[in-house]
Design an enzyme around this catalytic site. Sequence first.
Site, mmCIF file in Angstrom:
data_model
loop_
_atom_site.group_PDB
_atom_site.id
_atom_site.type_symbol
_atom_site.label_atom_id
_atom_site.label_comp_id
_atom_site.label_asym_id
_atom_site.label_seq_id
_atom_site.Cartn_x
_atom_site.Cartn_y
_atom_site.Cartn_z
ATOM 1 N N ARG A 53 0.841 -1.188 0.000
ATOM 2 C CA ARG A 53 0.000 0.000 0.000
ATOM 3 C C ARG A 53 0.882 1.247 0.000
ATOM 4 O O ARG A 53 1.959 1.271 0.600
ATOM 5 C CB ARG A 53 -0.880 -0.025 1.250
ATOM 6 C CG ARG A 53 -1.860 1.136 1.423
ATOM 7 C CD ARG A 53 -2.902 1.148 0.352
ATOM 8 N NE ARG A 53 -4.109 1.890 0.778
ATOM 9 C CZ ARG A 53 -4.946 2.471 -0.047
ATOM 10 N NH1 ARG A 53 -4.729 2.418 -1.352
ATOM 11 N NH2 ARG A 53 -6.017 3.098 0.390
ATOM 12 N N THR A 79 -9.896 0.415 -8.853
ATOM 13 C CA THR A 79 -8.796 -0.508 -8.655
ATOM 14 C C THR A 79 -8.853 -1.571 -9.750
ATOM 15 O O THR A 79 -9.719 -1.543 -10.614
ATOM 16 C CB THR A 79 -8.903 -1.169 -7.271
ATOM 17 O OG1 THR A 79 -10.174 -1.798 -7.181
ATOM 18 C CG2 THR A 79 -8.793 -0.149 -6.166
ATOM 19 N N THR A 100 -4.062 -0.573 -7.282
ATOM 20 C CA THR A 100 -4.875 0.612 -7.541
ATOM 21 C C THR A 100 -4.040 1.863 -7.739
ATOM 22 O O THR A 100 -2.898 1.955 -7.278
ATOM 23 C CB THR A 100 -5.848 0.850 -6.361
ATOM 24 O OG1 THR A 100 -6.736 1.917 -6.675
ATOM 25 C CG2 THR A 100 -5.097 1.178 -5.083
ATOM 26 N N ASP A 102 -7.566 8.786 0.528
ATOM 27 C CA ASP A 102 -8.179 7.733 1.341
ATOM 28 C C ASP A 102 -7.992 7.963 2.836
ATOM 29 O O ASP A 102 -8.540 7.212 3.652
ATOM 30 C CB ASP A 102 -7.610 6.368 0.957
ATOM 31 C CG ASP A 102 -8.345 5.751 -0.224
ATOM 32 O OD1 ASP A 102 -9.296 6.382 -0.714
ATOM 33 O OD2 ASP A 102 -7.966 4.655 -0.654
ATOM 34 N N SER A 148 -7.819 0.990 3.306
ATOM 35 C CA SER A 148 -8.263 0.593 1.967
ATOM 36 C C SER A 148 -9.419 -0.388 2.063
ATOM 37 O O SER A 148 -9.569 -1.109 3.053
ATOM 38 C CB SER A 148 -7.111 -0.066 1.207
ATOM 39 O OG SER A 148 -7.558 -0.638 -0.007
ATOM 40 N N SER A 149 -10.235 -0.430 1.007
ATOM 41 C CA SER A 149 -11.291 -1.435 0.892
ATOM 42 C C SER A 149 -10.881 -2.614 0.015
ATOM 43 O O SER A 149 -11.672 -3.552 -0.164
ATOM 44 C CB SER A 149 -12.562 -0.804 0.297
ATOM 45 O OG SER A 149 -13.151 0.075 1.208
ATOM 46 N N GLY A 161 -13.702 -1.416 -7.101
ATOM 47 C CA GLY A 161 -15.008 -0.873 -6.749
ATOM 48 C C GLY A 161 -15.071 -0.054 -5.486
ATOM 49 O O GLY A 161 -16.156 0.166 -4.944
ATOM 50 N N GLY A 162 -13.910 0.416 -4.963
ATOM 51 C CA GLY A 162 -13.966 1.219 -3.748
ATOM 52 C C GLY A 162 -14.593 0.430 -2.614
ATOM 53 O O GLY A 162 -14.321 -0.757 -2.424
#
Length: 558
Positions: A93, A367, A385, A409, A438-439, A459-460
């Site tokens: 990340r 993403t 992403t 984010d 993050s999702s 898709g967030g």
Amino acid sequence: MKSISIIVLTTFLNFSFAYSQNHYGKNGMVASASTYASQAGLEILKDGGNAVDASIATAFTLAVTWPFAGNIGGGGFMIIHTGEGEVTTYDFREKAPLASTKDMFLDENGELKSGSNHNTALAIGVPGTVAGLYDAHQNYGKIEWEKLLDRAIQLAEFGFPLPQSLAKDFFYFAEHPDEFPEMQSFIKRDGKLVGFGEYWKQPALAKTLKKIQKEGKKAFYEGEIAQELVNYLQTQNGIITMEDLAQYESIERKPIHSTFKDYDLYGMPLPSSGGVAVTQMMNMWDHLDEIPKMGSVQYYHTLAEIMRKAFKDRAQYLGDMDYAEIPELDKLLSKAYAKKLLNDIDFEDAGKSDSTDVQLFSEGHETTHLSVMDGSGMAVSMTTTLEQGYGVKMQSPKLGFLFNNEMGDFNAVPGKTTNSGQIGTPANTIEPGKRMLSSMSPFIVTKNNYPFLVIGSPGGRTIINTVFQTVLATTVYDYPMAQAIEAPKIHHQWLPDHIVYEEYKMAPETLKSLEEMGHELQMRSFLGRLMGIKYNAETGFMEGASDSGSPDGGVASY
């Protein structure tokens, strides 16, 4: 890099796939958002590479052929199931630059400066993709690193026919040069817009990839690439320095592990919230006294209420556990806590989300996910992403790749929560070196210590719920892979307090019944773009599919 003839390259570029079908293979399979990338990964499997090798080749090729989300200027998460049955993860990340402050996006009145945390160079986090891919290869790869970048370099250097999906975006950027000045050199060659079907060559990116191919991650974080990256961002008032790049490290972490009936579930740990949230929801589903029929009104109502509970906890507690203590984590993941949450659900009427409670921050939808499995039982689930589509929409013409806007984010206004979706809880406020929540939710589900399902999606915030519903469809309802991916899905994220449903996929009678139960409804064209592989132990065949909502996605197998 080995030479390649135009004839061979053209043959590769014309490789075609069918969408929304189950694809079968016995020796290896790759599913991704780009047919070119899936084929690149398959070539590595055929050449003796393992699933980790193939996932890396696929990811680098996505950076060339799917710049909408594929990247070397962003970050992501990877779950690895080894051939020996061990499971590990890599967290690559993005991180906040060392010069970041908790109020860096605020004006003199303490209010968020519009667009500053998404549309400026300050929104760029320190990229992690190259480090994550390199480190995973060093520990789990099988064939030489250099070979893994061959196909991506060839496609960047020789070009490929621009697909309609990218061509539409390029045209939009060209029509708005004042809004997207840094994209003009990206979408044009010799001053001319690259159009649909025309070969799009990326010589600067090819040069960048060749350096990474030769020197590994060092080339990106210490060498000429790093210096040009910093020089460019300084011209855009960015704050990333050579020290930021030199200090960046991916982290190998233990997965979030849970059980569900006869299955073992492995998700990403924090700062990915998906592992925690999906585990919570699967734990709640496991405690249901009666399993609702797939597609029924009761099914969607139960889904929505379970999602409501998990997303409230996500907003309240979760962040980068290297920076913020998450005292409730063990409780959140426990079966006993899931049962308690389930007991609070009304199975006849919609619950209510209290507007005085925490809210969710804005998170981009764009993403990309890839799933890989080889013949030895090694599997990789990887989501990467740039945050929003094409990230911050900036790139150095000398480097040829786009930068992320992941700083958006973070909770941009500490302590301030609003009904419009802004959140100010401490766990995800900005700190130097911190990774933003993050999702992204790559998942691997095993049965009898062998991969059963390799799944993930863009898709967030909707990623969490689309993955959850796909795991249910395959483990509880025994859906084939393509049918599980295409099945109608909903999304509830605590606040705003409504169910989002997919256009054309749910019967009007079902929607009416949900409204009568007290649910507010909102339509969206799609939820997620899943890429999955399911393994059938009885036949020994892998079954893969790419979401029909992914315009250039495809599955490659043999």
